[in-house]
Design a protein around this motif. Structure first.
Motif, short mmCIF file in Angstrom:
data_model
loop_
_atom_site.label_atom_id
_atom_site.label_comp_id
_atom_site.label_asym_id
_atom_site.label_seq_id
_atom_site.Cartn_x
_atom_site.Cartn_y
_atom_site.Cartn_z
N ALA A 8 2.16 -0.50 9.75
CA ALA A 8 2.36 -0.17 11.17
C ALA A 8 1.78 1.20 11.50
CB ALA A 8 3.84 -0.22 11.51
N LYS A 9 1.88 2.13 10.57
CA LYS A 9 1.37 3.48 10.80
C LYS A 9 -0.16 3.46 10.91
CE LYS A 9 2.04 8.23 9.25
NZ LYS A 9 2.91 9.10 8.42
N ILE A 10 -0.81 2.70 10.05
CA ILE A 10 -2.27 2.63 10.10
C ILE A 10 -2.73 1.94 11.38
CG2 ILE A 10 -4.27 1.52 9.02
CD1 ILE A 10 -3.05 2.22 6.32
N ARG A 11 -2.01 0.90 11.82
CA ARG A 11 -2.35 0.24 13.08
C ARG A 11 -2.25 1.23 14.24
NH1 ARG A 11 1.33 -3.10 13.20
NH2 ARG A 11 0.30 -4.84 12.14
N ALA A 12 -1.19 2.03 14.24
CA ALA A 12 -1.01 3.01 15.30
C ALA A 12 -2.13 4.06 15.27
CB ALA A 12 0.35 3.70 15.15
N PHE A 13 -2.51 4.49 14.08
CA PHE A 13 -3.61 5.46 13.96
C PHE A 13 -4.90 4.86 14.48
CE2 PHE A 13 -7.30 7.09 11.75
CZ PHE A 13 -7.14 8.46 11.83
N LYS A 14 -5.21 3.65 14.06
CA LYS A 14 -6.46 3.02 14.48
C LYS A 14 -6.50 2.83 15.99
CE LYS A 14 -8.35 -0.25 12.06
NZ LYS A 14 -8.58 -1.53 11.33
N THR A 15 -5.37 2.48 16.58
CA THR A 15 -5.34 2.26 18.02
C THR A 15 -5.53 3.58 18.77
OG1 THR A 15 -3.87 0.37 17.70
CG2 THR A 15 -4.04 1.25 19.92
N THR B 41 0.85 -1.20 0.00
CA THR B 41 0.00 0.00 0.00
C THR B 41 0.88 1.24 0.00
OG1 THR B 41 -1.76 -1.13 1.24
CG2 THR B 41 -1.77 1.29 1.26
N PRO B 42 0.72 2.16 -0.97
CA PRO B 42 1.57 3.36 -1.02
C PRO B 42 1.17 4.39 0.03
CG PRO B 42 -0.02 3.41 -2.80
CD PRO B 42 -0.19 2.08 -2.12
N GLU B 43 2.08 5.27 0.35
CA GLU B 43 1.85 6.30 1.36
C GLU B 43 0.65 7.17 1.01
OE1 GLU B 43 2.95 8.48 4.90
OE2 GLU B 43 3.91 6.68 4.08
N ASP B 44 0.50 7.50 -0.28
CA ASP B 44 -0.59 8.42 -0.65
C ASP B 44 -1.96 7.74 -0.63
OD1 ASP B 44 -0.43 6.82 -2.90
OD2 ASP B 44 0.16 8.42 -4.27
N ALA B 45 -1.98 6.45 -0.34
CA ALA B 45 -3.27 5.74 -0.25
C ALA B 45 -3.78 5.65 1.19
CB ALA B 45 -3.14 4.34 -0.83
N ILE B 46 -2.99 6.14 2.16
CA ILE B 46 -3.36 5.98 3.57
C ILE B 46 -4.66 6.71 3.89
CG2 ILE B 46 -2.71 6.49 5.94
CD1 ILE B 46 0.15 5.98 5.26
N ILE B 47 -4.74 7.99 3.52
CA ILE B 47 -5.94 8.77 3.89
C ILE B 47 -7.19 8.22 3.21
CG2 ILE B 47 -7.05 11.02 3.70
CD1 ILE B 47 -4.43 12.32 4.44
N PRO B 48 -7.18 7.93 1.89
CA PRO B 48 -8.38 7.32 1.30
C PRO B 48 -8.76 5.99 1.95
CG PRO B 48 -6.94 8.16 -0.42
CD PRO B 48 -6.18 8.27 0.87
N LEU B 49 -7.76 5.19 2.32
CA LEU B 49 -8.04 3.91 2.96
C LEU B 49 -8.69 4.12 4.32
CD1 LEU B 49 -5.70 0.83 2.98
CD2 LEU B 49 -6.83 1.54 5.08
N LEU B 50 -8.16 5.07 5.10
CA LEU B 50 -8.72 5.34 6.42
C LEU B 50 -10.12 5.94 6.32
CD1 LEU B 50 -5.59 6.68 8.33
CD2 LEU B 50 -6.83 4.56 8.77
N MET B 51 -10.33 6.80 5.35
CA MET B 51 -11.67 7.36 5.17
C MET B 51 -12.68 6.26 4.90
SD MET B 51 -11.10 10.83 2.94
CE MET B 51 -12.87 11.11 2.84
N LYS B 52 -12.29 5.32 4.05
CA LYS B 52 -13.19 4.21 3.71
C LYS B 52 -13.50 3.36 4.94
CE LYS B 52 -13.67 0.31 0.51
NZ LYS B 52 -13.02 -0.45 -0.59
N LYS B 53 -12.48 3.14 5.79
CA LYS B 53 -12.68 2.34 6.99
C LYS B 53 -13.48 3.08 8.05
CE LYS B 53 -8.56 -0.62 6.65
NZ LYS B 53 -9.26 -1.91 6.79
N MET B 54 -13.28 4.39 8.16
CA MET B 54 -13.90 5.15 9.24
C MET B 54 -15.35 5.51 8.96
SD MET B 54 -10.75 7.74 10.19
CE MET B 54 -11.60 8.56 11.54
N LEU B 55 -15.66 5.84 7.70
CA LEU B 55 -17.01 6.28 7.38
C LEU B 55 -17.98 5.10 7.43
CD1 LEU B 55 -16.30 8.69 4.40
CD2 LEU B 55 -17.27 9.33 6.62
N LYS B 56 -19.03 5.25 8.20
CA LYS B 56 -20.07 4.24 8.25
C LYS B 56 -21.03 4.42 7.07
CE LYS B 56 -19.05 2.34 12.29
NZ LYS B 56 -17.86 3.10 12.66
#
Length: 430
Positions: free
Chosen positions: A250-257, A193-208
């Motif tokens: 690891a960065k996404i895991r830290a953010f989610k936690t 997963t590239p660095e620039d995909a982190i925010i779109p990925l997190l948005m998809k996971k966070m938005l209900k």
């Protein structure tokens, strides 16, 4: 943010001048109750040790055993068991301790009988066991109590334990809760997963489902400047900037936690705590430090937990709910075409259930919002005249109608959030 995702971010609350203290910080509060400073004593990092998988597994088992023993001491233990891996891993440790353990599980009325898996785990480990059926519409008898327990900081359809809180209060001992193990012991993002995909990925996971539309509607109704989506992205980016980790997983895991665990999962731990003291092995600081030192390849796909449980054949042969009907020794076969017979049979069973007037229950909201009685109770909160002071009546009507007439799955989240806000407005606005 709360409307879109179901949890507050960072230290946000309903109030501008009241904050939620951040975890893993030392806080200074003055005599008037104002927060003057917060200093972190733990920061997520990724410093993988050059070790074999076998060594990582030995270290994990030893650490989990130590933490569980330290946390429960000589107390009797109350263990909520599911069909997953986290509580089964705790059971694997607890069965070798001297503490008496009482396990329990619950399942939805007309839903998947998860308690059958839990009962097998308890039997293998020698624990006493009881199961509970979560009845339809239980929420309305305890919703005011739940509002006081979780302060309306999380929506109400997820903490199923509220349905059996009186029974939990009768159980002697301390809870050993398996929350957050599934995030720590899995990949934060797919490999590559590239660095620039982190925010779109997190948005998809966070938005209900329906969350973005609901947040946009509130944003416009309250006349806020700019637009919600841009604000949402800026909040994620600001939080990510504080995590100094190059590895994307690891960065996404830290953010989610730091966000989900802190502001969503932890909020409803207060329900368990209303019954008995709680312990959380996967929340222990030693476990967090351990995760920071394990190569991502060893954490991905639950490898450490699976390898640990495979050391005990009877436990590993019990169905893994997420991969049913397979277990921890053959779950790799849960793919087409090998799983087609089970999927077809399962689909037919659900169709037959629905045809005889007993629809298969898969989601929390189906027990609380569907049916005439539930609908009357729901409307009594959503369409209370005093609530219109906070949320415009036409906005409430819009999302209620979308839920009733268009798509119950897509719009169950906005309705649930409206209910949560209605209870907050009733109990805490003054």
């Amino acid at each position: 943010m709360f409307a879109a995702t179901g949890f507050f971010m960072d230290g946000d609350t309903y109030w501008k001048d009241t904050v939620c203290l951040l975890p893993a910080h030392d806080h200074q509060i003055d005599a008037q109750g104002f927060l003057t400073s917060s200093t972190p004593h733990f920061k997520w990092h990724y410093s993988p040790r050059d070790i074999s998988f076998e060594t990582a597994l030995e270290d994990y088992v030893a650490l989990l055993t130590t933490i569980v023993k330290d946390q429960v001491g000589a107390c009797a233990v109350i263990l909520p068991l599911s069909g997953g891996l986290d509580s089964r891993s705790q059971a694997m440790v607890l069965k070798d301790l001297d503490n008496p353990v009482h396990a329990f599980s619950y399942h939805f009325k007309q839903g998947y009988p998860e308690h059958h898996i839990a009962k097998q785990i308890a039997a293998v480990c020698g624990f006493s066991f009881e199961s509970f059926e979560i009845p339809k519409g239980y929420l309305w008898d305890c919703i005011d109590d739940l509002a006081q327990i979780n302060q309306c900081l999380s929506e109400f359809t997820h903490p199923r334990q509220m349905a059996v809180l009186p029974e939990l209060k009768q159980m002697p001992g301390v809870f050993s809760l398996g929350h957050w193990g599934d995030v720590l012991f899995d990949k934060g993002a797919p490999e590559g997963t590239p660095e620039d995909a982190i925010i779109p990925l997190l948005m998809k996971k966070m938005l209900k489902p329906g969350g973005l539309a609901f947040a946009n509607a509130l944003w416009q109704a309250w006349g806020l400047a700019g637009d919600f989506k841009s604000y949402f992205i800026s909040r994620i980016a600001a939080s990510l900037s504080a995590i100094q980790i190059d590895n994307v997983s690891a960065k996404i895991r830290a953010f989610k936690t730091s966000q989900w665990a802190h502001r969503w999962t932890t909020t409803n731990l207060s329900v368990f705590e209303a019954a008995n003291p709680i312990t959380l092995p996967y929340y222990d600081n030693r476990m967090c430090e351990f995760i920071c030192t394990i190569p991502e390849a060893y954490l991905a796909d639950r490898r450490l937990q699976i390898a640990h449980l495979q050391q005990h054949k009877p436990l590993s042969h019990i169905t893994w709910q997420a991969n049913r009907p397979y277990n921890l020794n053959n779950y790799e076969w849960n793919r087409t075409p090998y799983n087609l017979p089970f999927r077809i049979a399962n689909k037919l069973q659900r169709l037959i259930q629905g045809a005889v007037g007993k629809p298969y229950i898969q989601r929390n909201f189906e027990l609380q919002f569907l049916g005439d009685y539930n609908d009357r109770q729901l409307k009594s909160y959503l369409f209370d005249d005093t609530f219109f002071e906070f949320i415009p009546q036409d906005l409430i009507s819009k999302f209620y109608k979308l839920f009733q007439q268009e798509d119950v799955v897509q719009y169950s989240h906005p309705v649930s959030m409206l209910l949560t806000m209605a209870l907050w407005h009733k109990h805490f606005k003054d």
